[in-house]
Design an enzyme around this catalytic site. Structure first.
Site, PDB file in Angstrom:
ATOM      1  N   GLY A   1       0.773  -1.235   0.000  1.00 33.63           N
ATOM      2  CA  GLY A   1       0.000   0.000   0.000  1.00 33.63           C
ATOM      3  C   GLY A   1       0.799   1.277   0.000  1.00 33.63           C
ATOM      4  CB  THR A   2       4.319   2.098   0.400  1.00 32.10           C
ATOM      5  OG1 THR A   2       4.875   0.981  -0.300  1.00 32.10           O
ATOM      6  CG2 THR A   2       4.221   1.757   1.875  1.00 32.10           C
ATOM      7  N   GLY A   3       2.580   2.499  -2.597  1.00 32.64           N
ATOM      8  CA  GLY A   3       2.606   3.167  -3.895  1.00 32.64           C
ATOM      9  C   GLY A   3       3.660   2.672  -4.856  1.00 32.64           C
TER      10      GLY A   3
ATOM     11  CB  THR B   1       1.513  -0.533  -8.619  1.00 29.42           C
ATOM     12  OG1 THR B   1       1.759  -1.840  -8.097  1.00 29.42           O
ATOM     13  CG2 THR B   1       0.936  -0.658 -10.015  1.00 29.42           C
TER      14      THR B   1
ATOM     15  CD  GLU C   1      -9.957   1.977  26.507  1.00 30.63           C
ATOM     16  OE1 GLU C   1      -8.941   2.636  26.237  1.00 30.63           O
ATOM     17  OE2 GLU C   1     -10.099   0.783  26.167  1.00 30.63           O
TER      18      GLU C   1
END
Length: 644
Positions: A227-229, A231, A446
């Site tokens: 997913g880091t780019g 392509t 929490e």
């Protein structure tokens, strides 16, 4: 002319197919089918034939004078059986014997021409038609599976191909100008873009490199998390250079038919040579480029494909301007021969974007979405450390979907902050209703995280606390956001982070005197940090500055394996337990010292369900004005609910 050649090739392929089909069937019919037919007629001796006549079992006899065979029948109807025997020579009493036992018999010299023709049609013709039909159906199915719906039987240059496209590369060709992507569309990866600029320059103006004697890098390997780019960067290179772009996945090379992968590699580089200068992009190259070994799990077809890829990368003329780009998130599995200079000359890291990079990525995706004036994307960037470009694009899209869901025409800051929560923890569970006791436990849990985090000097500020259940399974969460990006972690920072993770369990023990499974994820993360401190960071006083584990699949979040003896492994476990317990005790002590604030903030959170970091800090900093009326805490730190 090309159409005539195709028709001729298809006709020859059809004739070849029919010839092979006839040969195979004739071979089977002359070996298998006659045997099956003979199995239906039993052969007996001549003496047994005479015995059956004497016992009146024979009902019909056919005397064939042509081949001196006798075929006779016993029984009638369903019990009828056919036998065959060879006539005893010079038996002049046979006819008399048949008459005495009143057996129907006939004798003739048969004209076999018509029978043989019919027999041939039945035995050979009909099964051959069926055989050809099945073969045509299989061939057509293979061609459809490979993307060719034509009715022809083109075998791609030979019958062994078994389908027109099995030896043809399935790479998608995109013209450079048609990618619609340039470096302006890539953000957060400035170093990777800078490394690619030289390749773009060579593809656009190769003469200045040839003049000095420089050659273009034959290949570049893009390495990074999903997913880091990777392509996107490859397409941007093609878009900037304006050259054809061939895209194919590594898994598309490996086929069920032996040799097809290597044929696809040859065809891919053949197409690239015809369209040079161009770019070949192989996504997930680890599917075909895994390290070769002699193990039993080795894949000969994959290795053959890899060998062909190595050969092609050595063989093409790099002055033509063919550049091979590849992407992977498992570089440690690649074959060393693939990574040597001359094949993939450059290894370009495409890492997760930093704070500035995340903001730039958000801005690019926000340009396609209508935003309210004044929306601050830097807040979202700060809230998403470790997010990839794909995650950030998803956040913008989720915000746009939420705006439409609520009937707005523009995305607001609230849409963005809520979409961050959706991506991180999942959507709100509208139908999940906690009991009052469970809601009480989650609120204290929490709040325990938040107070310990706010007190620790090295921890990030609290920005949000919520006890609204999420679809990820979380019943609540505390969000802490760093003011600045942090690249190093000291030992004290690691210990503080472990203490914060133990804050939820410590609050449960302190207030309710028991523990729940709500801290399971906190314990897992605290243990992972402690183990990394001991085995990877050399932060253990007992074991010292040594590496005791080896990380696997770094970009895919893989675990690590120990590289030490069993005795040392036991010491590691003991040291990890000691570090986590130390963080646990620090959290308990911090909450004991701030127990009134723990009650006050937990009750406030229980009423509002979600509070901001500013609200939390205002309550924490003001003087103690809240007295617990529903809980009694003893000096030892245990507690029991008061009676209402």
């Amino acid at each position: 002319m090309a159409n005539n050649d195709n028709k001729h090739r298809r006709s020859m392929s059809m004739l070849l197919y029919i010839a092979v089909a006839i040969f195979v069937y004739l071979l089977l019919s002359n070996t298998l089918l006659p045997g099956l037919l003979r199995q239906q007629i039993q052969t007996v001796s001549y003496s047994e034939f005479l015995n059956k006549i004497e016992s009146n079992e024979v009902t019909k006899v056919d005397l064939n004078t042509g081949n001196r065979n006798i075929r006779f029948t016993t029984g009638s109807g369903d019990s009828e059986k056919i036998f065959e025997t060879t006539q005893f020579p010079n038996d002049s009493t046979l006819v008399q014997t048949l008459r005495e036992h009143k057996v129907d018999f006939s004798a003739s010299i048969p004209d076999n021409s018509a029978n043989m023709l019919m027999y041939a049609l039945i035995q050979y013709g009909i099964p051959l038609i069926i055989f050809l039909g099945i073969g045509f159906f299989i061939n057509r199915s293979l061609k459809r599976a490979m993307g060719d719906d034509g009715p022809s039987m083109n075998f791609g240059g030979g019958f062994g191909g078994l389908g027109g496209n099995l030896g043809r590369s399935s790479a998608k060709e995109i013209k450079g100008e048609d990618t619609g992507i340039t470096f302006k569309d890539v953000a957060g990866q400035e170093e990777a873009k800078e490394s690619m600029q030289e390749i773009v320059s060579f593809l656009k103006t190769p003469d200045k490199y040839k003049e000095i004697g420089a050659r273009c890098p034959r290949g570049a390997l893009l390495v990074g998390p999903p997913g880091t780019g990777k392509t996107l960067i490859a397409k941007a290179v093609a878009g900037e250079a304006g050259v054809p772009f061939f895209q194919i996945a590594g898994s598309e090379f490996v086929e069920m038919f032996v040799g097809r992968g290597a044929a696809k590699v040859r065809d891919l580089f053949k197409q690239a040579n015809e369209k040079a200068p161009c770019i070949i992009f192989i996504d997930e190259i680890d599917a075909v480029g895994k390290r070769r070994d002699a193990s039993l799990n080795s894949n000969d077809e994959r290795e053959q494909t890899l060998n062909q890829l190595l050969s092609e990368m050595d063989g093409f003329d790099n002055h033509k301007g063919i550049v091979v780009l590849a992407a992977t998130n498992r570089p440690e599995t690649l074959d060393k021969a693939l990574l040597r200079p001359g094949r993939f000359d450059r290894r370009i890291p495409v890492e997760l974007p930093d704070l500035k990079g995340r903001e730039a990525v958000l801005q690019i995706h926000a340009n396609d979405v209508k935003m309210e004036p004044g929306v601050d994307l830097s807040i979202v960037a700060k809230s998403t450390p470790g997010a990839s470009g794909a995650d950030l694009a998803n956040i913008i899209n989720e915000a746009a979907l939420r705006a439409v869901r609520f009937g707005r025409r523009r995305v607001t800051t609230e849409d963005l902050t809520e979409s961050v929560d959706v991506v991180i923890a999942g959507a709100k569970k509208k139908n999940s209703v906690l009991s009052e006791h469970e809601k009480d436990v989650v609120a204290y849990h929490e709040t325990g995280h938040a107070i310990v985090g706010a007190i620790q000097k090295n921890d990030a500020p609290v920005t949000k606390i919520t006890i609204v259940p999420r679809t990820s399974g979380a019943l609540g969460f505390t969000m802490q956001v760093e003011d600045d990006e942090r690249y190093l972690m000291s030992k004290s920072q690691a210990m503080d982070e472990i203490a914060v993770l133990c804050g939820g369990r410590a609050a449960e023990e302190l207030i309710f005197g028991e523990m729940t499974n709500g801290a399971s994820n906190d314990i897992e993360r605290a243990t992972a940090i402690a183990r990394a401190m001991v085995t990877q960071y050399g932060m253990s006083d007992k074991l010292g500055m040594v590496t005791l584990s080896q990380q696997q699949s770094r970009y895919l979040g893989g675990g690590s394996s120990l590289t030490c003896s069993e005795a040392t492994a036991e010491e590691i476990d003991a040291e990890v337990r000691r570090i986590v317990e130390e963080g646990h005790q620090r959290a308990l002590q911090t909450l004991k010292e701030n127990r009134f604030k723990l009650h006050e903030i937990a009750h406030y959170l229980q009423k509002k369900e979600t509070i901001t970091g500013e609200e939390f800090m205002n309550i924490l900093k003001r003087e103690n004005t809240f007295a617990p009326v529903d809980k009694n805490i003893n000096d030892e730190g245990s507690s029991t609910p008061s009676e209402e």
